[in-house]
Motif scaffolding. Structure first.
Motif, short mmCIF file in Angstrom:
data_model
loop_
_atom_site.label_atom_id
_atom_site.label_comp_id
_atom_site.label_asym_id
_atom_site.label_seq_id
_atom_site.Cartn_x
_atom_site.Cartn_y
_atom_site.Cartn_z
N ALA A 123 1.16 12.55 9.85
CA ALA A 123 1.07 11.81 8.58
C ALA A 123 1.49 10.36 8.77
O ALA A 123 2.46 10.07 9.48
CB ALA A 123 1.92 12.47 7.51
N ASP A 124 0.76 9.49 8.11
CA ASP A 124 1.05 8.06 8.12
C ASP A 124 2.10 7.74 7.06
O ASP A 124 2.42 8.58 6.20
CB ASP A 124 -0.23 7.27 7.85
CG ASP A 124 -0.25 5.91 8.51
OD1 ASP A 124 0.83 5.30 8.67
OD2 ASP A 124 -1.35 5.43 8.85
N CYS A 125 2.62 6.51 7.10
CA CYS A 125 3.68 6.14 6.18
C CYS A 125 3.19 5.91 4.76
O CYS A 125 4.01 5.75 3.85
CB CYS A 125 4.43 4.91 6.68
SG CYS A 125 3.41 3.48 7.03
N ASN A 126 1.87 5.93 4.54
CA ASN A 126 1.36 5.84 3.17
C ASN A 126 0.90 7.20 2.64
O ASN A 126 0.23 7.28 1.62
CB ASN A 126 0.22 4.81 3.07
CG ASN A 126 -0.98 5.17 3.92
OD1 ASN A 126 -0.94 6.14 4.68
ND2 ASN A 126 -2.04 4.39 3.81
N ASN A 180 0.84 -1.20 0.00
CA ASN A 180 0.00 0.00 0.00
C ASN A 180 0.87 1.24 0.00
O ASN A 180 0.61 2.21 -0.74
CB ASN A 180 -0.92 -0.02 1.22
CG ASN A 180 -1.83 1.20 1.28
OD1 ASN A 180 -1.53 2.17 1.97
ND2 ASN A 180 -2.94 1.14 0.58
N ASN A 181 1.92 1.25 0.82
CA ASN A 181 2.85 2.38 0.84
C ASN A 181 3.45 2.63 -0.55
O ASN A 181 3.43 3.75 -1.07
CB ASN A 181 3.98 2.12 1.83
CG ASN A 181 3.56 2.35 3.26
OD1 ASN A 181 2.52 2.92 3.53
ND2 ASN A 181 4.39 1.89 4.19
N PRO A 183 5.56 11.61 11.85
CA PRO A 183 5.20 10.30 11.33
C PRO A 183 4.56 9.42 12.40
O PRO A 183 5.10 9.26 13.50
CB PRO A 183 6.55 9.72 10.90
CG PRO A 183 7.56 10.37 11.79
CD PRO A 183 7.02 11.74 12.10
N LEU A 184 3.39 8.87 12.08
CA LEU A 184 2.71 7.94 12.99
C LEU A 184 1.58 7.24 12.24
O LEU A 184 1.16 7.68 11.17
CB LEU A 184 2.14 8.67 14.22
CG LEU A 184 1.33 9.96 14.08
CD1 LEU A 184 0.03 9.79 13.32
CD2 LEU A 184 1.04 10.54 15.46
N ASP A 185 1.13 6.13 12.79
CA ASP A 185 -0.10 5.52 12.29
C ASP A 185 -1.24 6.39 12.78
O ASP A 185 -1.43 6.57 13.98
CB ASP A 185 -0.24 4.09 12.84
CG ASP A 185 -1.42 3.36 12.23
OD1 ASP A 185 -2.50 3.98 12.04
OD2 ASP A 185 -1.29 2.16 11.93
N ASP A 186 -1.99 6.96 11.84
CA ASP A 186 -2.98 7.98 12.20
C ASP A 186 -4.37 7.41 12.51
O ASP A 186 -5.32 8.16 12.68
CB ASP A 186 -3.08 9.05 11.11
CG ASP A 186 -3.31 8.48 9.72
OD1 ASP A 186 -3.70 7.31 9.60
OD2 ASP A 186 -3.08 9.23 8.74
N VAL A 236 10.42 4.21 6.96
CA VAL A 236 10.02 3.00 6.26
C VAL A 236 11.28 2.28 5.77
O VAL A 236 12.37 2.85 5.72
CB VAL A 236 9.08 3.31 5.07
CG1 VAL A 236 7.83 4.03 5.54
CG2 VAL A 236 9.80 4.12 3.99
N VAL A 237 11.13 1.01 5.43
CA VAL A 237 12.26 0.22 4.94
C VAL A 237 12.78 0.84 3.65
O VAL A 237 12.00 1.13 2.72
CB VAL A 237 11.84 -1.24 4.70
CG1 VAL A 237 12.99 -2.05 4.12
CG2 VAL A 237 11.34 -1.86 6.00
N ASP A 238 14.09 1.07 3.57
CA ASP A 238 14.64 1.79 2.42
C ASP A 238 14.97 0.89 1.24
O ASP A 238 15.41 1.38 0.19
CB ASP A 238 15.87 2.60 2.82
CG ASP A 238 17.01 1.73 3.34
OD1 ASP A 238 16.85 0.49 3.39
OD2 ASP A 238 18.06 2.29 3.70
N ASP A 239 14.76 -0.42 1.36
CA ASP A 239 15.08 -1.36 0.29
C ASP A 239 13.94 -1.43 -0.72
O ASP A 239 12.85 -1.90 -0.40
CB ASP A 239 15.32 -2.75 0.90
CG ASP A 239 15.69 -3.79 -0.15
OD1 ASP A 239 15.82 -3.43 -1.34
OD2 ASP A 239 15.84 -4.96 0.23
#
Length: 270
Positions: free
Chosen positions: A222-225, A37-38, A243-246, A78-81
């Protein structure tokens, strides 16, 4: 007789205690938002889908989704890979608390200068009380909490203020919305009635993006998506993005975070 706002009763956590709490409640750490989703949202922003720009004007500066991912890895955790495409993504709790500290510093300035502040949310199911409690503390410190004009409409709904927080309402329901149009309606309504614009906007989603794009001091959760607000902060348009889960399972999970913000801003004794 007007009721006084309910005081913050949650004990103020230390930084270490708050980080532990954020991870345990999945406000940060291993969050519920899936990686695919991100990445889909990062791609749509890069492809010019304005729904994902959250009211900001990004031009052609972010047309590579890998650049968007790099900003999100740096500012959200978030994971940078880019090869990691499925599973649960992450928000770095250290970055969350660093954002809360920057927010607290801006709130402290608002209180010291007795500024006018507008609160708004596109996530009423998760963040409404976060904003309400912050508004109550700033009012107690002498700030003006902006009252929005009546009769505003946007996105086939009405823009109202509930517990000092602007929201979008349709059919007696408060709506989850990423749209910048409700904030545009508020700012246009204030201008049309010859009322001053707020000194500070505390919001999320398109409410924050629209205010920032119009040149107002704006801070947002703001969320990570939702990469646009992080890009806005990277470019200097948005003052602070946290950054947080909103929208976690229980909105009371945010209470220790609010206590931390208000204590850091010097507002608990206001």
């Amino acid at each position: 007789m007007a009721r006084m706002p309910k005081p913050i009763e949650t004990p103020v956590p230390t930084r270490a205690e708050l980080i532990d709490h954020l991870v345990r409640t999945r406000i940060a750490g291993q969050v519920a938002t899936p990686r695919d989703n991100n990445l889909s949202h990062y791609r749509k922003l890069a492809n010019g889908d304005r729904h994902y720009w959250l009211g900001l004007e990004l031009g052609d500066r972010w047309t590579d989704e890998q650049d968007v991912l790099a900003v999100m890895a740096e500012r959200c955790g978030v994971v940078d890979d880019p090869a990691f495409r499925f599973g649960q993504d992450t928000i770095d709790p250290e970055l969350t608390v660093a954002g809360l500290d920057r927010l607290a510093a801006r709130l402290r300035k608002a209180a010291a200068d007795r500024q006018s502040v507008l609160f708004a949310t596109g996530h009423p199911g998760g963040l409404l009380d976060v904003h309400r409690a912050t508004a109550a503390a700033l009012r107690a410190a002498g700030c003006e909490i902006v009252v929005i004009p009546r009769g505003l409409v946007a996105d086939e709904g009405s823009v109202w203020q509930f517990a000092d927080v602007a929201v979008l309402e349709r059919g007696a329901t408060l709506w989850h919305t990423h749209s910048p149009e409700p904030m545009a309606a508020i700012l246009d309504g204030l201008a049309a009635s010859s009322r001053p614009l707020p000194d500070l906007v505390v919001a999320d989603h398109g409410w924050a993006g629209c205010a920032a794009q119009r040149g107002l001091d704006a801070v947002g959760y703001a969320d990570c998506n939702d990469p646009a607000l992080f890009i806005g902060e990277a470019e200097g348009t948005v003052q602070v993005t946290i950054p947080l889960d909103d929208h976690v399972r229980d909105p009371r999970f945010y209470d220790p975070m609010v206590a931390y913000i208000l204590d850091a801003a010097g507002l608990l004794g206001a």
